[in-house]
Design a protein around this motif. Structure first.
Motif, PDB file in Angstrom:
ATOM      1  N   GLY A 128       0.727  -1.123   0.014  1.00  0.00           N
ATOM      2  CA  GLY A 128       0.089  -0.037   0.088  1.00  0.00           C
ATOM      3  C   GLY A 128       0.622   1.294  -0.108  1.00  0.00           C
ATOM      4  O   GLY A 128       0.278   2.367   0.265  1.00  0.00           O
ATOM      5  N   ILE A 129       2.214   1.184  -0.351  1.00  0.00           N
ATOM      6  CA  ILE A 129       3.021   2.434  -0.454  1.00  0.00           C
ATOM      7  C   ILE A 129       3.015   2.756  -1.967  1.00  0.00           C
ATOM      8  O   ILE A 129       2.987   2.002  -2.844  1.00  0.00           O
ATOM      9  N   LYS A 130       2.540   4.336  -1.989  1.00  0.00           N
ATOM     10  CA  LYS A 130       2.694   4.744  -3.301  1.00  0.00           C
ATOM     11  C   LYS A 130       4.068   5.143  -3.902  1.00  0.00           C
ATOM     12  O   LYS A 130       4.994   5.129  -3.224  1.00  0.00           O
ATOM     13  N   VAL A 131       4.004   4.499  -5.163  1.00  0.00           N
ATOM     14  CA  VAL A 131       5.216   4.523  -5.821  1.00  0.00           C
ATOM     15  C   VAL A 131       5.339   5.351  -7.059  1.00  0.00           C
ATOM     16  O   VAL A 131       4.248   5.387  -7.740  1.00  0.00           O
ATOM     17  N   SER A 132       6.350   6.036  -7.184  1.00  0.00           N
ATOM     18  CA  SER A 132       6.606   6.679  -8.630  1.00  0.00           C
ATOM     19  C   SER A 132       8.148   6.654  -8.820  1.00  0.00           C
ATOM     20  O   SER A 132       8.886   6.272  -7.811  1.00  0.00           O
ATOM     21  N   GLU A 133       8.309   7.144 -10.123  1.00  0.00           N
ATOM     22  CA  GLU A 133       9.899   6.983 -10.562  1.00  0.00           C
ATOM     23  C   GLU A 133      10.167   8.406 -11.262  1.00  0.00           C
ATOM     24  O   GLU A 133      10.368   8.225 -12.402  1.00  0.00           O
ATOM     25  N   PRO A 134       9.994   9.385 -10.441  1.00  0.00           N
ATOM     26  CA  PRO A 134      10.438  10.818 -11.089  1.00  0.00           C
ATOM     27  C   PRO A 134      11.938  11.030 -11.141  1.00  0.00           C
ATOM     28  O   PRO A 134      12.838  10.346 -10.439  1.00  0.00           O
ATOM     29  N   ASN A 135      12.372  11.771 -12.004  1.00  0.00           N
ATOM     30  CA  ASN A 135      13.864  12.177 -12.060  1.00  0.00           C
ATOM     31  C   ASN A 135      14.077  13.077 -10.859  1.00  0.00           C
ATOM     32  O   ASN A 135      13.250  14.106 -10.627  1.00  0.00           O
ATOM     33  N   LEU A 136      15.036  12.933 -10.239  1.00  0.00           N
ATOM     34  CA  LEU A 136      15.062  13.589  -9.056  1.00  0.00           C
ATOM     35  C   LEU A 136      16.607  14.334  -9.111  1.00  0.00           C
ATOM     36  O   LEU A 136      17.603  13.973  -9.796  1.00  0.00           O
ATOM     37  N   THR A 137      16.657  15.371  -8.481  1.00  0.00           N
ATOM     38  CA  THR A 137      17.761  16.490  -8.377  1.00  0.00           C
ATOM     39  C   THR A 137      18.607  16.095  -7.032  1.00  0.00           C
ATOM     40  O   THR A 137      18.059  15.499  -6.195  1.00  0.00           O
ATOM     41  N   ARG A 138      19.768  16.566  -6.988  1.00  0.00           N
ATOM     42  CA  ARG A 138      20.450  16.349  -5.674  1.00  0.00           C
ATOM     43  C   ARG A 138      19.501  17.246  -4.470  1.00  0.00           C
ATOM     44  O   ARG A 138      19.499  16.859  -3.340  1.00  0.00           O
ATOM     45  N   TYR A 139      19.086  18.406  -4.927  1.00  0.00           N
ATOM     46  CA  TYR A 139      17.842  18.977  -3.954  1.00  0.00           C
ATOM     47  C   TYR A 139      17.229  18.088  -3.322  1.00  0.00           C
ATOM     48  O   TYR A 139      16.739  18.091  -2.203  1.00  0.00           O
ATOM     49  N   ASP A 140      16.551  17.459  -4.294  1.00  0.00           N
ATOM     50  CA  ASP A 140      15.426  16.223  -3.790  1.00  0.00           C
ATOM     51  C   ASP A 140      15.998  15.357  -2.995  1.00  0.00           C
ATOM     52  O   ASP A 140      15.338  14.908  -1.679  1.00  0.00           O
ATOM     53  N   LEU A 141      17.042  14.847  -3.280  1.00  0.00           N
ATOM     54  CA  LEU A 141      17.660  13.719  -2.206  1.00  0.00           C
ATOM     55  C   LEU A 141      18.317  14.341  -1.118  1.00  0.00           C
ATOM     56  O   LEU A 141      17.785  13.731   0.048  1.00  0.00           O
ATOM     57  N   PHE A 142      18.631  15.337  -1.127  1.00  0.00           N
ATOM     58  CA  PHE A 142      19.229  16.295   0.235  1.00  0.00           C
ATOM     59  C   PHE A 142      18.043  16.408   1.171  1.00  0.00           C
ATOM     60  O   PHE A 142      18.248  16.506   2.249  1.00  0.00           O
ATOM     61  N   ASN A 143      17.050  16.577   0.652  1.00  0.00           N
ATOM     62  CA  ASN A 143      15.798  17.037   1.407  1.00  0.00           C
ATOM     63  C   ASN A 143      14.713  15.805   1.540  1.00  0.00           C
ATOM     64  O   ASN A 143      13.646  16.175   2.128  1.00  0.00           O
ATOM     65  N   ALA A 144      15.156  14.673   1.391  1.00  0.00           N
ATOM     66  CA  ALA A 144      14.238  13.581   1.441  1.00  0.00           C
ATOM     67  C   ALA A 144      14.038  13.161   2.794  1.00  0.00           C
ATOM     68  O   ALA A 144      15.007  13.336   3.723  1.00  0.00           O
ATOM     69  N   ASP A 145      12.931  12.537   3.280  1.00  0.00           N
ATOM     70  CA  ASP A 145      12.908  12.096   4.443  1.00  0.00           C
ATOM     71  C   ASP A 145      13.466  10.777   4.732  1.00  0.00           C
ATOM     72  O   ASP A 145      13.850  10.572   5.753  1.00  0.00           O
ATOM     73  N   GLU A 146      13.696  10.045   3.726  1.00  0.00           N
ATOM     74  CA  GLU A 146      14.355   8.768   3.924  1.00  0.00           C
ATOM     75  C   GLU A 146      14.818   8.404   2.415  1.00  0.00           C
ATOM     76  O   GLU A 146      14.243   8.882   1.227  1.00  0.00           O
ATOM     77  N   CYS A 147      15.581   7.726   2.157  1.00  0.00           N
ATOM     78  CA  CYS A 147      16.221   7.408   0.784  1.00  0.00           C
ATOM     79  C   CYS A 147      17.161   5.856   0.945  1.00  0.00           C
ATOM     80  O   CYS A 147      17.549   5.329   1.950  1.00  0.00           O
ATOM     81  N   PHE A 148      16.765   5.042  -0.128  1.00  0.00           N
ATOM     82  CA  PHE A 148      17.724   3.655  -0.038  1.00  0.00           C
ATOM     83  C   PHE A 148      17.902   3.296  -1.662  1.00  0.00           C
ATOM     84  O   PHE A 148      17.289   4.021  -2.593  1.00  0.00           O
ATOM     85  N   LEU A 149      18.781   2.356  -1.701  1.00  0.00           N
ATOM     86  CA  LEU A 149      19.172   1.992  -3.064  1.00  0.00           C
ATOM     87  C   LEU A 149      18.771   0.479  -3.224  1.00  0.00           C
ATOM     88  O   LEU A 149      18.779  -0.239  -2.092  1.00  0.00           O
TER      89      LEU A 149
END
Length: 77
Positions: free
Chosen positions: A9-30
């Motif tokens: 039930g987790i919403k998924v999208s695959e947008p192009n992200l900038t460094r700004y988006d990554l720096f301001n993310a709540d969480e991140c994983f590879l």
């Protein structure tokens, strides 16, 4: 991971992200075949979120391990 996330039930999208988006993310994983799921807590020395793996990352990690334990090929040493 996308299928596991959607099934949970987790919403998924695959947008192009900038460094700004990554720096301001709540969480991140590879993700990757060999790496499975790797939490990212810093990028270029900047702390992501709380600096610890996030709730969604842990949920997906648990679901991935449950899936591979139930249906993966055994690896013998």
């Amino acid at each position: 991971m996308i299928e596991l996330a959607e099934a949970a039930g987790i919403k998924v999208s695959e947008p192009n992200l900038t460094r700004y988006d990554l720096f301001n993310a709540d969480e991140c994983f590879l993700t990757g075949t060999g790496a499975e799921l790797i939490p990212v807590v810093k990028i270029d020395g900047r702390v992501i979120g709380t600096g610890k793996p996030g709730k969604l990352t842990r949920i997906l990690e648990d679901k991935y391990h449950a899936l591979t334990n139930a249906s993966g090929e055994p690896i013998y040493k």
